[in-house]
Design an enzyme around this catalytic site. Structure first.
Site, PDB file in Angstrom:
ATOM      1  N   SER A  67       0.840  -1.195   0.000  1.00 34.04           N
ATOM      2  CA  SER A  67       0.000   0.000   0.000  1.00 34.04           C
ATOM      3  C   SER A  67       0.871   1.239   0.000  1.00 34.04           C
ATOM      4  O   SER A  67       1.947   1.260   0.613  1.00 34.04           O
ATOM      5  CB  SER A  67      -0.911   0.040   1.217  1.00 34.04           C
ATOM      6  OG  SER A  67      -1.609   1.286   1.302  1.00 34.04           O
ATOM      7  N   TYR A  79      -2.619  -0.676  10.098  1.00 36.97           N
ATOM      8  CA  TYR A  79      -2.719  -1.191   8.732  1.00 36.97           C
ATOM      9  C   TYR A  79      -1.450  -0.884   7.947  1.00 36.97           C
ATOM     10  O   TYR A  79      -0.908  -1.742   7.247  1.00 36.97           O
ATOM     11  CB  TYR A  79      -3.934  -0.581   8.037  1.00 36.97           C
ATOM     12  CG  TYR A  79      -4.070  -0.968   6.582  1.00 36.97           C
ATOM     13  CD1 TYR A  79      -4.666  -2.170   6.218  1.00 36.97           C
ATOM     14  CD2 TYR A  79      -3.603  -0.133   5.568  1.00 36.97           C
ATOM     15  CE1 TYR A  79      -4.793  -2.526   4.876  1.00 36.97           C
ATOM     16  CE2 TYR A  79      -3.725  -0.477   4.238  1.00 36.97           C
ATOM     17  CZ  TYR A  79      -4.320  -1.677   3.900  1.00 36.97           C
ATOM     18  OH  TYR A  79      -4.433  -2.032   2.570  1.00 36.97           O
TER      19      TYR A  79
END
Length: 256
Positions: A145, A158
């Site tokens: 990400s 995350y």
């Protein structure tokens, strides 16, 4: 034009929606026999039906990758059985994104997010790599990400799991590459599902202002990158994190 993944088998975790679904559809269009995997049987069946209607090969295997080694090993065995042999391509896509900050993250949430986002793909890879090596080759694609490298003031948990996946990508490339298994990762930018409610603005659009793309991305952009990394066109690509983020991490953002 020859299909780039003809004769190969692929398991894509979390492929009943959004990025995973787009990858599954794209792989099938390129000739792969795809194992669609996720928790929702109805959505899984819909993806399989979409692929089969276009002449592709796909099967659904339900899996709840909760972070236990047993769950990952079970999916590996079921996927291999469905494709009558071995999985040639593994895409570690499944993940969860709880909207928490550090002060609001409890221990259960921490363990659950690391279990799904890091531990599950670790043990799934562990289960499938030996057969790839034994067959002379294979491909693993991890999903990272953009917020693993360009920090934002929320979702530290995350972000750290995606940083772990990008680090494991390089480590696995060193470990498995000499034995024929290529390992790379894709780092998506802000990707908005086509299923979203278009009546309201997606908060991710704000994060893309001032980037070269100037907008959020479509899941198909990630799928195209995954097809490339899975194909022989990327035979000389090892341990790379491919940014598919509209220029979000590589280009200075100008506020507009």
């Amino acid at each position: 034009m020859a299909q780039r993944l003809q004769g190969r088998t692929a398991l894509i975790t979390g492929s009943t929606s959004n990025i995973g679904r787009a990858i599954a559809v794209a792989f099938a269009a390129e000739g792969a026999h795809v194992v669609v995997s996720g928790r929702d049987e109805v959505r899984g069946a819909a993806v399989v039906d979409q692929i089969r209607q276009k002449g592709g090969r796909a099967d659904f295997v339900r899996a709840d990758l909760d972070g236990t080694a047993a769950a990952s090993h079970r999916l590996a065995a079921q996927a291999a059985e469905v494709v009558n042999g071995r999985v040639d391509i593994l895409v570690n896509n499944a993940g969860i994104y709880p909207p928490t900050t550090t002060p609001t993250t409890d221990e259960d949430t921490f363990d659950r997010v690391y279990g799904v986002n890091v531990k599950a793909p670790f043990f799934l890879t562990r289960a499938l790599v030996p057969a790839m090596i034994g067959a002379g080759g294979g491909v693993i694609i991890n999903l990272g990400s953009w917020i693993a490298r360009l920090a934002v003031p929320v979702s530290s948990l995350y972000s750290s799991t995606k940083g772990a996946m990008e680090t494991m990508t390089r480590a696995w490339a060193a470990e498995f590459g000499p034995r024929g298994v290529r390992v790379n990762a894709i780092s998506p930018g802000v990707i908005v599902s086509p299923d979203r409610d278009t009546a309201t603005d997606h908060p991710g659009e704000v994060m893309m202002r001032g980037t070269p793309a100037g907008r959020s991305g479509h899941p198909d952009a990630i799928a195209a990158a995954a097809v490339y990394l899975a194909s022989d066109e990327a035979a000389f690509v090892h341990g790379t994190v491919l940014d598919v983020d509209g220029g979000r991490t590589g280009v200075a953002v100008v506020a507009v």
